[in-house]
Design an enzyme around this catalytic site. Structure first.
Site, PDB file in Angstrom:
ATOM      1  N   LEU A 169    -105.971  19.818   3.182  1.00 57.79           N
ATOM      2  CA  LEU A 169    -105.711  19.278   1.836  1.00 57.79           C
ATOM      3  C   LEU A 169    -106.966  18.690   1.188  1.00 57.79           C
ATOM      4  CD1 LEU A 169    -102.135  17.704   2.263  1.00 57.79           C
ATOM      5  CD2 LEU A 169    -102.747  19.983   1.435  1.00 57.79           C
ATOM      6  N   ASP A 172    -107.513  20.333  10.304  1.00 57.93           N
ATOM      7  CA  ASP A 172    -108.753  21.027  10.002  1.00 57.93           C
ATOM      8  C   ASP A 172    -108.952  22.233  10.923  1.00 57.93           C
ATOM      9  OD1 ASP A 172    -111.326  20.119   8.338  1.00 57.93           O
ATOM     10  OD2 ASP A 172    -111.920  21.236  10.139  1.00 57.93           O
ATOM     11  N   PHE A 175    -108.180  31.350   4.369  1.00 62.25           N
ATOM     12  CA  PHE A 175    -108.589  31.053   2.980  1.00 62.25           C
ATOM     13  C   PHE A 175    -109.298  29.700   2.878  1.00 62.25           C
ATOM     14  CE2 PHE A 175    -104.769  33.636   2.878  1.00 62.25           C
ATOM     15  CZ  PHE A 175    -105.047  34.583   1.921  1.00 62.25           C
ATOM     16  N   ASN A 187    -118.574  24.014   7.084  1.00 61.00           N
ATOM     17  CA  ASN A 187    -117.155  24.352   6.906  1.00 61.00           C
ATOM     18  C   ASN A 187    -116.923  25.863   6.973  1.00 61.00           C
ATOM     19  OD1 ASN A 187    -114.356  23.356   6.020  1.00 61.00           O
ATOM     20  ND2 ASN A 187    -114.779  25.051   4.635  1.00 61.00           N
ATOM     21  N   TYR A 226    -123.281  29.774  -0.691  1.00 59.37           N
ATOM     22  CA  TYR A 226    -121.874  30.192  -0.624  1.00 59.37           C
ATOM     23  C   TYR A 226    -121.778  31.659  -0.200  1.00 59.37           C
ATOM     24  CZ  TYR A 226    -117.367  31.913  -2.168  1.00 59.37           C
ATOM     25  OH  TYR A 226    -116.152  32.540  -2.207  1.00 59.37           O
TER      26      TYR A 226
HETATM   27  N1  UFG Z   1    -118.575  30.698 -17.667  1.00 57.90           N
HETATM   28  C1  UFG Z   1    -118.865  30.146 -18.910  1.00 57.90           C
HETATM   29  N2  UFG Z   1    -118.393  28.898 -19.169  1.00 57.90           N
HETATM   30  C2  UFG Z   1    -117.656  28.175 -18.279  1.00 57.90           C
HETATM   31  C3  UFG Z   1    -117.372  28.745 -17.024  1.00 57.90           C
HETATM   32  C4  UFG Z   1    -117.859  30.010 -16.750  1.00 57.90           C
HETATM   33  O1  UFG Z   1    -119.540  30.757 -19.742  1.00 57.90           O
HETATM   34  O2  UFG Z   1    -117.296  27.032 -18.578  1.00 57.90           O
HETATM   35  C5  UFG Z   1    -119.053  32.048 -17.395  1.00 57.90           C
HETATM   36  C6  UFG Z   1    -119.946  32.112 -16.168  1.00 57.90           C
HETATM   37  O3  UFG Z   1    -121.273  31.846 -16.515  1.00 57.90           O
HETATM   38  C7  UFG Z   1    -119.687  33.547 -15.697  1.00 57.90           C
HETATM   39  C8  UFG Z   1    -118.236  33.821 -16.108  1.00 57.90           C
HETATM   40  O4  UFG Z   1    -117.929  32.850 -17.095  1.00 57.90           O
HETATM   41  O5  UFG Z   1    -120.509  34.414 -16.400  1.00 57.90           O
HETATM   42  C9  UFG Z   1    -117.256  33.673 -14.969  1.00 57.90           C
HETATM   43  O6  UFG Z   1    -117.509  32.423 -14.322  1.00 57.90           O
HETATM   44  P1  UFG Z   1    -116.563  31.817 -13.197  1.00 57.90           P
HETATM   45  O7  UFG Z   1    -117.138  30.498 -12.802  1.00 57.90           O
HETATM   46  O8  UFG Z   1    -115.131  31.867 -13.641  1.00 57.90           O
HETATM   47  O9  UFG Z   1    -116.710  32.863 -12.014  1.00 57.90           O
HETATM   48  P2  UFG Z   1    -118.019  33.402 -11.284  1.00 57.90           P
HETATM   49  O10 UFG Z   1    -118.176  34.840 -11.718  1.00 57.90           O
HETATM   50  O11 UFG Z   1    -119.185  32.534 -11.440  1.00 57.90           O
HETATM   51  O12 UFG Z   1    -117.583  33.241  -9.753  1.00 57.90           O
HETATM   52  C10 UFG Z   1    -116.673  34.080  -9.111  1.00 57.90           C
HETATM   53  C11 UFG Z   1    -115.988  33.334  -7.994  1.00 57.90           C
HETATM   54  C12 UFG Z   1    -116.979  32.904  -6.962  1.00 57.90           C
HETATM   55  C13 UFG Z   1    -117.745  34.106  -6.488  1.00 57.90           C
HETATM   56  C14 UFG Z   1    -118.335  34.839  -7.638  1.00 57.90           C
HETATM   57  C15 UFG Z   1    -118.980  36.108  -7.185  1.00 57.90           C
HETATM   58  O13 UFG Z   1    -115.322  32.215  -8.508  1.00 57.90           O
HETATM   59  O14 UFG Z   1    -116.316  32.307  -5.874  1.00 57.90           O
HETATM   60  O15 UFG Z   1    -117.347  35.186  -8.586  1.00 57.90           O
HETATM   61  O16 UFG Z   1    -120.236  36.175  -7.763  1.00 57.90           O
HETATM   62  F1  UFG Z   1    -118.734  33.731  -5.661  1.00 57.90           F
END
Ligand code: UFG
Length: 334
Positions: free
Chosen positions: A40, A57, A79, A98, A147
């Site tokens: 959690l 854990d 997950f 982790n 990550y």
């Molecule tokens: N973005 C914005 N504004 C925000 C949030 C995000 O412009 O407030 C943009 C980011 O720059 C990115 C896109 O929206 O271009 C998507 O961003 P997210 O944070 O939703 O997702 P990411 O693509 O960064 O990340 C996802 C997963 C990660 C994984 C990654 C793989 O959440 O766990 O894809 O590269 F690692």
């Protein structure tokens, strides 16, 4: 290949999180007996869907030994990872401890108890900056942040354990998980929220003032980053197919999971305006460090080999389900 899972006992670690809870719900719909282990730290009690819940854990070997003795699991789905790219850059050791060290010690206990079917949440981040899109599974893995590296390390650990211990495993490389189960009782809730779609919906709901667009001068048609959004229930379904493949004797399944369709940040915001009927103001900010311009999956391999077929392959439907959950969640006062 979908079939009844009523004879199966499955342990889901991290089953109180966003993707974990949706997969637990689906496992139960297929008739499996599901035990959730979750500390959690980011998971939520209200997302729990399993038959049994153990708070603890995955790195606690005394606890996991006891659990394996008591339940006689057929398979494990994992997950329970930290998943914020930016945080991993600032706190890499938290991620390696982790996501890698605890997973290795968990696998040791699992193998000791002769449980050898393991389904692991991997990520598109294992590829790093793509050399070509759509990305296929044979694209070189060159992760750009702790990550992504932590997930790639676990993929290597699983491969070594397959050779040494006979571990059968699936590594499912998710692209951008989004949406919520249509029941709207479970959905995406991170604190702090960093993902685009929930942030856009928080603005629509009046809980934030604006969406910050991170980077408007990328080499893409509208200058903003393109991502491949995949509905969380389609991801969950892929876990069931991977589990069946392991049961059928496959020993190593590495699959991308995406819709194969890319949407820019501006397109996501536009669809969210249409779905919610709200303005959703934006500002343009500097790009976020380490964001590739375009990340789009080829999921041809899992479609061909396991017959996976995403049901929610329309961004509008994905955002509609997320919005319905978002409104319910807020009604519940969370
Ligand atoms: N973005 C914005 N504004 C925000 C949030 C995000 O412009 O407030 C943009 C980011 O720059 C990115 C896109 O929206 O271009 C998507 O961003 P997210 O944070 O939703 O997702 P990411 O693509 O960064 O990340 C996802 C997963 C990660 C994984 C990654 C793989 O959440 O766990 O894809 O590269 F690692």
């Amino acid at each position: 290949m979908n079939r009844e899972l009523s004879h199966l006992k499955v342990l889901v670690i991290g089953g109180a999180g966003y993707i974990g809870s949706h997969t637990v719900k689906l496992l139960k719909e297929y008739g499996a007996h599901v035990t959730v282990l979750d500390n959690l730290s980011t998971g939520k009690q209200y997302l729990l869907q399993g038959d049994d819940f153990i708070e603890g854990d995955l790195g606690d070997k005394d606890l996991t030994s006891l659990i394996f003795k008591k339940y006689k699991f057929d398979a494990v789905m994992h997950f329970a990872a930290f998943s914020i790219v930016g945080e991993s850059v600032v706190l890499p050791l938290k991620y390696y401890e982790n996501n890698v060290a605890k997973t290795a010690s968990f696998l040791e206990v699992m193998i000791e108890h002769n449980v050898k079917k393991f389904i692991f949440s991997s990520t598109a981040a294992v590829y790093g900056e793509p050399m070509r899109t759509p990305i296929t599974e044979d694209h070189p893995c060159n992760p750009k942040n702790p990550y992504g590296r932590s997930k790639a390390m676990v993929e290597n650990i699983m491969s070594d354990s397959l050779a040494a211990d006979g571990l059968q495993y699936a590594a499912l490389r998710y692209f951008n998980a989004a949406g919520a189960d249509p029941c709207a009782m479970i959905g995406e809730a991170h604190e702090p929220e960093t993902h685009l779609i929930p942030i856009v919906l928080e603005v629509a709901a009046g809980r934030r003032e604006e969406v910050k667009i991170y980077g408007a001068n990328y080499n893409t048609p509208d200058g903003t980053c393109i991502r491949d959004y995949i509905h969380v229930n389609d991801l969950a379904e892929a876990h069931i197919l991977a589990l069946n493949a392991l049961i059928d004797g496959k020993d190593c399944c590495i699959y991308n999971l995406g819709s194969g369709q890319g949407y820019s940040v501006r397109q996501v915001i536009e669809v969210a305006r249409e779905v919610t009927g709200h303005m959703i103001p934006v500002t343009e900010e500097r790009p976020r460090a380490g964001d590739p311009a375009v990340l789009v999956a080829s999921s041809a391999k899992i479609r061909k080999e396991l017959g996976w077929q995403p049901k929610y392959d329309d961004l509008k439907v994905i955002i509609e389900t997320a919005w319905k959950w978002h409104k319910n969640d807020r009604k519940a006062g969370r």
